[in-house]
Scaffold this motif. Sequence first.
Motif, PDB file in Angstrom:
ATOM      1  N   PRO A 126     -21.477   0.528  -3.928  1.00  0.00           N
ATOM      2  CA  PRO A 126     -21.471  -0.612  -3.000  1.00  0.00           C
ATOM      3  C   PRO A 126     -22.111  -0.249  -1.662  1.00  0.00           C
ATOM      4  O   PRO A 126     -22.064   0.894  -1.208  1.00  0.00           O
ATOM      5  CB  PRO A 126     -19.986  -0.905  -2.827  1.00  0.00           C
ATOM      6  N   ASP A 127     -22.738  -1.269  -1.067  1.00  0.00           N
ATOM      7  CA  ASP A 127     -23.365  -1.069   0.234  1.00  0.00           C
ATOM      8  C   ASP A 127     -22.325  -0.986   1.337  1.00  0.00           C
ATOM      9  O   ASP A 127     -22.547  -0.365   2.360  1.00  0.00           O
ATOM     10  CB  ASP A 127     -24.329  -2.212   0.541  1.00  0.00           C
ATOM     11  N   ARG A 128     -21.189  -1.646   1.123  1.00  0.00           N
ATOM     12  CA  ARG A 128     -20.143  -1.632   2.145  1.00  0.00           C
ATOM     13  C   ARG A 128     -18.786  -1.424   1.493  1.00  0.00           C
ATOM     14  O   ARG A 128     -18.541  -1.888   0.383  1.00  0.00           O
ATOM     15  CB  ARG A 128     -20.156  -2.905   2.971  1.00  0.00           C
ATOM     16  N   ILE A 129     -17.934  -0.725   2.197  1.00  0.00           N
ATOM     17  CA  ILE A 129     -16.572  -0.473   1.737  1.00  0.00           C
ATOM     18  C   ILE A 129     -15.635  -1.099   2.761  1.00  0.00           C
ATOM     19  O   ILE A 129     -15.783  -0.891   3.961  1.00  0.00           O
ATOM     20  CB  ILE A 129     -16.295   1.032   1.596  1.00  0.00           C
ATOM     21  N   VAL A 130     -14.687  -1.887   2.278  1.00  0.00           N
ATOM     22  CA  VAL A 130     -13.766  -2.606   3.151  1.00  0.00           C
ATOM     23  C   VAL A 130     -12.409  -1.916   3.103  1.00  0.00           C
ATOM     24  O   VAL A 130     -11.897  -1.603   2.032  1.00  0.00           O
ATOM     25  CB  VAL A 130     -13.643  -4.084   2.723  1.00  0.00           C
ATOM     26  N   ALA A 131     -11.828  -1.682   4.285  1.00  0.00           N
ATOM     27  CA  ALA A 131     -10.492  -1.088   4.397  1.00  0.00           C
ATOM     28  C   ALA A 131      -9.552  -2.150   4.958  1.00  0.00           C
ATOM     29  O   ALA A 131      -9.934  -2.932   5.830  1.00  0.00           O
ATOM     30  CB  ALA A 131     -10.525   0.125   5.322  1.00  0.00           C
ATOM     31  N   ALA A 132      -8.307  -2.189   4.454  1.00  0.00           N
ATOM     32  CA  ALA A 132      -7.344  -3.190   4.907  1.00  0.00           C
ATOM     33  C   ALA A 132      -5.980  -2.547   5.101  1.00  0.00           C
ATOM     34  O   ALA A 132      -5.661  -1.538   4.482  1.00  0.00           O
ATOM     35  CB  ALA A 132      -7.238  -4.326   3.894  1.00  0.00           C
ATOM     36  N   HIS A 133      -5.193  -3.144   5.969  1.00  0.00           N
ATOM     37  CA  HIS A 133      -3.813  -2.722   6.214  1.00  0.00           C
ATOM     38  C   HIS A 133      -2.879  -3.765   5.624  1.00  0.00           C
ATOM     39  O   HIS A 133      -3.119  -4.963   5.761  1.00  0.00           O
ATOM     40  CB  HIS A 133      -3.528  -2.644   7.716  1.00  0.00           C
ATOM     41  N   VAL A 134      -1.810  -3.322   4.974  1.00  0.00           N
ATOM     42  CA  VAL A 134      -0.755  -4.225   4.518  1.00  0.00           C
ATOM     43  C   VAL A 134       0.441  -3.968   5.419  1.00  0.00           C
ATOM     44  O   VAL A 134       1.038  -2.895   5.379  1.00  0.00           O
ATOM     45  CB  VAL A 134      -0.388  -3.976   3.040  1.00  0.00           C
ATOM     46  N   VAL A 135       0.768  -4.957   6.262  1.00  0.00           N
ATOM     47  CA  VAL A 135       1.881  -4.845   7.194  1.00  0.00           C
ATOM     48  C   VAL A 135       3.030  -5.657   6.612  1.00  0.00           C
ATOM     49  O   VAL A 135       2.886  -6.851   6.356  1.00  0.00           O
ATOM     50  CB  VAL A 135       1.496  -5.360   8.599  1.00  0.00           C
ATOM     51  N   GLU A 136       4.171  -4.992   6.414  1.00  0.00           N
ATOM     52  CA  GLU A 136       5.312  -5.615   5.736  1.00  0.00           C
ATOM     53  C   GLU A 136       6.565  -5.480   6.587  1.00  0.00           C
ATOM     54  O   GLU A 136       6.836  -4.431   7.150  1.00  0.00           O
ATOM     55  CB  GLU A 136       5.518  -4.918   4.389  1.00  0.00           C
ATOM     56  N   ARG A 137       7.330  -6.582   6.683  1.00  0.00           N
ATOM     57  CA  ARG A 137       8.651  -6.528   7.305  1.00  0.00           C
ATOM     58  C   ARG A 137       9.675  -6.593   6.175  1.00  0.00           C
ATOM     59  O   ARG A 137       9.713  -7.543   5.403  1.00  0.00           O
ATOM     60  CB  ARG A 137       8.861  -7.728   8.253  1.00  0.00           C
ATOM     61  N   LEU A 138      10.479  -5.555   6.059  1.00  0.00           N
ATOM     62  CA  LEU A 138      11.476  -5.494   4.995  1.00  0.00           C
ATOM     63  C   LEU A 138      12.617  -6.463   5.273  1.00  0.00           C
ATOM     64  O   LEU A 138      12.807  -6.880   6.416  1.00  0.00           O
ATOM     65  CB  LEU A 138      12.008  -4.073   4.869  1.00  0.00           C
ATOM     66  N   PRO A 139      13.400  -6.833   4.266  1.00  0.00           N
ATOM     67  CA  PRO A 139      14.541  -7.725   4.503  1.00  0.00           C
ATOM     68  C   PRO A 139      15.500  -7.137   5.532  1.00  0.00           C
ATOM     69  O   PRO A 139      15.750  -5.937   5.550  1.00  0.00           O
ATOM     70  CB  PRO A 139      15.201  -7.830   3.133  1.00  0.00           C
ATOM     71  N   VAL A 140      16.036  -8.006   6.383  1.00  0.00           N
ATOM     72  CA  VAL A 140      16.945  -7.587   7.440  1.00  0.00           C
ATOM     73  C   VAL A 140      18.390  -7.672   6.959  1.00  0.00           C
ATOM     74  O   VAL A 140      19.226  -6.863   7.346  1.00  0.00           O
ATOM     75  CB  VAL A 140      16.730  -8.457   8.697  1.00  0.00           C
TER      76      VAL A 140
END
Length: 169
Positions: free
Chosen positions: A38-52
């Motif tokens: 691939p010409d480009r590689i995409v990076a992502a963050h998964v931000v999760e709030r756990l049950p309170v």
Amino acid sequence: TEAAPASAGVGAGAAKKERKPRGTRPPKYKAPVPPPCPDRIVAAHVVERLPVVTPEPEPWEVAYYDLKARKDEQVRKKMPDEWFKKTGQDDMGQDVDDKDKEQMQMAPRTTEADEKNDIRSLDRGLERRLYLVVQGKDGKWGFPQAVRNEGEGMRAAALRGLVEHCGEE
């Protein structure tokens, strides 16, 4: 007398059938060709709030705990009442006044954000996991992401994407 050779028995006068060497037949399948890099590689963050808070028990769980309590009561040995604390006392046996009882009430499971259906607040859906999703320039929703630059690590690219979408705070 000499013994006849072993191959001379059956069809001694017949010519031997010539076999084709292996690997000359065309293959019945073609090996898959890997896609180009691939010409480009995409990076992502998964931000999760756990049950309170713990979720409300299911009806079958309530029935199970009731059955277990009744069963335990049947097999339990009766202990003297003076061994147990009386109502109106805390764990140390000291009296609890009404002011302390008010402070010990449980907080509600539904919050103001739940009632207003405020999807931007973290003070909602206390029993569930919440994920951060953002709307991209193309109108699609997804996790905060960024295209990795040359020489940049995946973690640094993902963190940069998070900062670009959400800010420094």
